[in-house]
Design a protein around this motif. Structure first.
Motif, PDB file in Angstrom:
ATOM      1  N   LYS A   1       2.866   1.068  -5.880  1.00 47.05           N
ATOM      2  CA  LYS A   1       3.287   1.831  -4.714  1.00 47.05           C
ATOM      3  C   LYS A   1       4.796   2.036  -4.801  1.00 47.05           C
ATOM      4  O   LYS A   1       5.559   1.074  -4.916  1.00 47.05           O
ATOM      5  N   VAL A   2       5.181   3.303  -4.778  1.00 42.80           N
ATOM      6  CA  VAL A   2       6.607   3.632  -4.726  1.00 42.80           C
ATOM      7  C   VAL A   2       6.869   4.240  -3.359  1.00 42.80           C
ATOM      8  O   VAL A   2       6.156   5.167  -2.950  1.00 42.80           O
ATOM      9  N   THR A   3       7.855   3.742  -2.654  1.00 46.12           N
ATOM     10  CA  THR A   3       8.136   4.233  -1.321  1.00 46.12           C
ATOM     11  C   THR A   3       9.639   4.349  -1.124  1.00 46.12           C
ATOM     12  O   THR A   3      10.431   3.700  -1.816  1.00 46.12           O
ATOM     13  N   GLU A   4      10.006   5.164  -0.170  1.00 44.16           N
ATOM     14  CA  GLU A   4      11.424   5.319   0.145  1.00 44.16           C
ATOM     15  C   GLU A   4      11.858   4.246   1.147  1.00 44.16           C
ATOM     16  O   GLU A   4      11.073   3.861   2.027  1.00 44.16           O
ATOM     17  N   LYS A   5      13.069   3.830   1.015  1.00 42.46           N
ATOM     18  CA  LYS A   5      13.653   2.861   1.949  1.00 42.46           C
ATOM     19  C   LYS A   5      13.453   3.349   3.382  1.00 42.46           C
ATOM     20  O   LYS A   5      13.656   4.522   3.690  1.00 42.46           O
ATOM     21  N   GLY A   6      13.003   2.435   4.232  1.00 40.56           N
ATOM     22  CA  GLY A   6      12.807   2.762   5.637  1.00 40.56           C
ATOM     23  C   GLY A   6      11.376   3.115   6.007  1.00 40.56           C
ATOM     24  O   GLY A   6      11.014   3.120   7.188  1.00 40.56           O
ATOM     25  N   LYS A   7      10.550   3.395   5.001  1.00 39.48           N
ATOM     26  CA  LYS A   7       9.151   3.724   5.271  1.00 39.48           C
ATOM     27  C   LYS A   7       8.330   2.448   5.435  1.00 39.48           C
ATOM     28  O   LYS A   7       8.711   1.371   4.970  1.00 39.48           O
ATOM     29  N   ASP A   8       7.161   2.581   6.072  1.00 39.09           N
ATOM     30  CA  ASP A   8       6.227   1.462   6.206  1.00 39.09           C
ATOM     31  C   ASP A   8       5.196   1.539   5.082  1.00 39.09           C
ATOM     32  O   ASP A   8       4.811   2.621   4.655  1.00 39.09           O
ATOM     33  N   VAL A   9       4.729   0.369   4.613  1.00 43.89           N
ATOM     34  CA  VAL A   9       3.677   0.344   3.598  1.00 43.89           C
ATOM     35  C   VAL A   9       2.592  -0.648   4.001  1.00 43.89           C
ATOM     36  O   VAL A   9       2.865  -1.623   4.713  1.00 43.89           O
ATOM     37  N   GLU A  10       1.368  -0.366   3.540  1.00 46.38           N
ATOM     38  CA  GLU A  10       0.241  -1.259   3.756  1.00 46.38           C
ATOM     39  C   GLU A  10      -0.383  -1.595   2.417  1.00 46.38           C
ATOM     40  O   GLU A  10      -0.682  -0.699   1.620  1.00 46.38           O
TER      41      GLU A  10
ATOM     42  N   SER B   1      -8.016  -8.187   3.957  1.00 44.03           N
ATOM     43  CA  SER B   1      -6.713  -8.436   4.571  1.00 44.03           C
ATOM     44  C   SER B   1      -5.753  -7.296   4.239  1.00 44.03           C
ATOM     45  O   SER B   1      -5.827  -6.709   3.149  1.00 44.03           O
ATOM     46  N   THR B   2      -4.865  -7.014   5.174  1.00 42.30           N
ATOM     47  CA  THR B   2      -3.828  -6.004   4.977  1.00 42.30           C
ATOM     48  C   THR B   2      -2.470  -6.624   5.239  1.00 42.30           C
ATOM     49  O   THR B   2      -2.271  -7.261   6.281  1.00 42.30           O
ATOM     50  N   LEU B   3      -1.562  -6.458   4.303  1.00 41.96           N
ATOM     51  CA  LEU B   3      -0.168  -6.885   4.469  1.00 41.96           C
ATOM     52  C   LEU B   3       0.647  -5.635   4.756  1.00 41.96           C
ATOM     53  O   LEU B   3       0.592  -4.670   3.990  1.00 41.96           O
ATOM     54  N   THR B   4       1.360  -5.644   5.866  1.00 44.41           N
ATOM     55  CA  THR B   4       2.160  -4.494   6.264  1.00 44.41           C
ATOM     56  C   THR B   4       3.632  -4.849   6.209  1.00 44.41           C
ATOM     57  O   THR B   4       4.035  -5.906   6.706  1.00 44.41           O
ATOM     58  N   ILE B   5       4.415  -3.975   5.591  1.00 40.96           N
ATOM     59  CA  ILE B   5       5.869  -4.132   5.573  1.00 40.96           C
ATOM     60  C   ILE B   5       6.453  -2.909   6.264  1.00 40.96           C
ATOM     61  O   ILE B   5       6.248  -1.773   5.829  1.00 40.96           O
ATOM     62  N   GLN B   6       7.159  -3.153   7.351  1.00 40.13           N
ATOM     63  CA  GLN B   6       7.764  -2.057   8.103  1.00 40.13           C
ATOM     64  C   GLN B   6       9.215  -1.860   7.660  1.00 40.13           C
ATOM     65  O   GLN B   6       9.893  -2.810   7.255  1.00 40.13           O
ATOM     66  N   ARG B   7       9.643  -0.622   7.735  1.00 41.67           N
ATOM     67  CA  ARG B   7      11.050  -0.285   7.440  1.00 41.67           C
ATOM     68  C   ARG B   7      11.483  -0.947   6.137  1.00 41.67           C
ATOM     69  O   ARG B   7      12.439  -1.729   6.097  1.00 41.67           O
ATOM     70  N   THR B   8      10.799  -0.612   5.060  1.00 38.64           N
ATOM     71  CA  THR B   8      11.022  -1.273   3.778  1.00 38.64           C
ATOM     72  C   THR B   8      12.482  -1.201   3.334  1.00 38.64           C
ATOM     73  O   THR B   8      13.190  -0.213   3.580  1.00 38.64           O
ATOM     74  N   GLN B   9      12.902  -2.255   2.662  1.00 41.40           N
ATOM     75  CA  GLN B   9      14.229  -2.375   2.087  1.00 41.40           C
ATOM     76  C   GLN B   9      14.093  -2.539   0.572  1.00 41.40           C
ATOM     77  O   GLN B   9      13.037  -2.936   0.078  1.00 41.40           O
ATOM     78  N   GLN B  10      15.156  -2.280  -0.150  1.00 39.65           N
ATOM     79  CA  GLN B  10      15.108  -2.380  -1.610  1.00 39.65           C
ATOM     80  C   GLN B  10      14.767  -3.802  -2.059  1.00 39.65           C
ATOM     81  O   GLN B  10      14.090  -3.984  -3.078  1.00 39.65           O
ATOM     82  N   GLU B  11      15.212  -4.800  -1.297  1.00 37.40           N
ATOM     83  CA  GLU B  11      14.920  -6.184  -1.688  1.00 37.40           C
ATOM     84  C   GLU B  11      13.449  -6.559  -1.504  1.00 37.40           C
ATOM     85  O   GLU B  11      13.028  -7.643  -1.918  1.00 37.40           O
TER      86      GLU B  11
END
Lengths: 114, 111
Positions: free
Chosen positions: A11-20, A75-85
């Motif tokens: 999964k490649v996402t832009e900083k600030g986006k949410d991912v599941e 199970s779903t792991l959600t990361i909101q407002r993703t950061q580069q770290e």
């Protein structure tokens, strides 16, 4: 039989986006874990589900991270407002019924935050 | 705090020799310790579990020892083969009942 499966594999996402991120454990396994593995590092514990008990969230690094387990299975792991770290491989594992039993890992989801 | 240390440097050995990997832990006494193998791009795979009252455990070419006085576990692969090349992770059980994984030691077996 089928092992632990995870999706997506990458999964490649832009900083600030949410991912599941999704994990399908081995059928019948009541314990489910999420770990994070950064390049060249060991596994960092994130969260643990055991049956219908309240999850152990002690490893979640910030309140941007959350996880749920529906019906004692997926199970779903959600990361909101993703950061580069947050870029890392996220691994899911399941075990038969106790924290101390051997864990069966999925192939992981490689998350890249640009 | 609980701490796990594994050899950070890669271990390079010749085929047929015995590989020995070290895992040291501090500040607690785990009831169990597990060893996992991880290949690139894959999740870890369970190899062996050893309990605190067991000095040694064997499985085919693998042998694990658990010295609760030294707070150390040794993982041996005898008659090593190139297919044994991988990263090996040590995982003692922490006081909260969860596994703590070391950063792993990369093993390379040359033909």
């Amino acid at each position: 039989g089928a092992g632990v499966s995870q999706s997506p594999s990458n999964k490649v996402t832009e900083k600030g986006k949410d991912v599941e991120l999704r994990c399908d454990p081995i059928s019948g396994h009541t314990a489910l874990y999420w770990y994070r593995q950064s390049l060249g590092q060991g596994l960092e514990f994130l969260i643990y589900f055991q049956g219908n008990s309240a999850p152990d969230k002690s490893g979640l690094p910030s309140d941007r991270f959350s996880a749920e387990r529906t019906g004692g299975s997926v199970s779903t792991l959600t990361i909101q407002r993703t950061q580069q770290e947050d870029s890392a491989v996220y691994l899911c594992a399941s075990s038969l019924n106790r924290a101390s039993y051997e864990q069966y890992f999925g192939p992981g989801t490689r998350l890249t935050v640009t | 705090s609980q701490k796990i240390e594994q050899n950070s440097e890669a271990l390079n050995i010749q085929e047929g020799k015995t590989a020995t990997l070290t895992c040291n832990y501090t500040n607690y006494s785990p009831a169990y310790l597990q060893w996992y193998r991880q290949d690139p791009g894959r999740g870890p795979v369970f190899l062996l579990l050893i309990r605190e009252n067991e000095k040694e455990k064997r499985k085919e070419r693998l042998k694990v020892t658990f010295d609760t006085t030294l707070k150390q576990s040794l993982f041996h692969i005898t008659a090593s083969q190139p297919a044994d090349s991988a990263t090996y992770l040590c995982a003692p059980l922490d006081q909260g009942g969860k596994l703590i994984f070391g950063q792993g030691t990369e093993l390379s077996v040359k033909p």
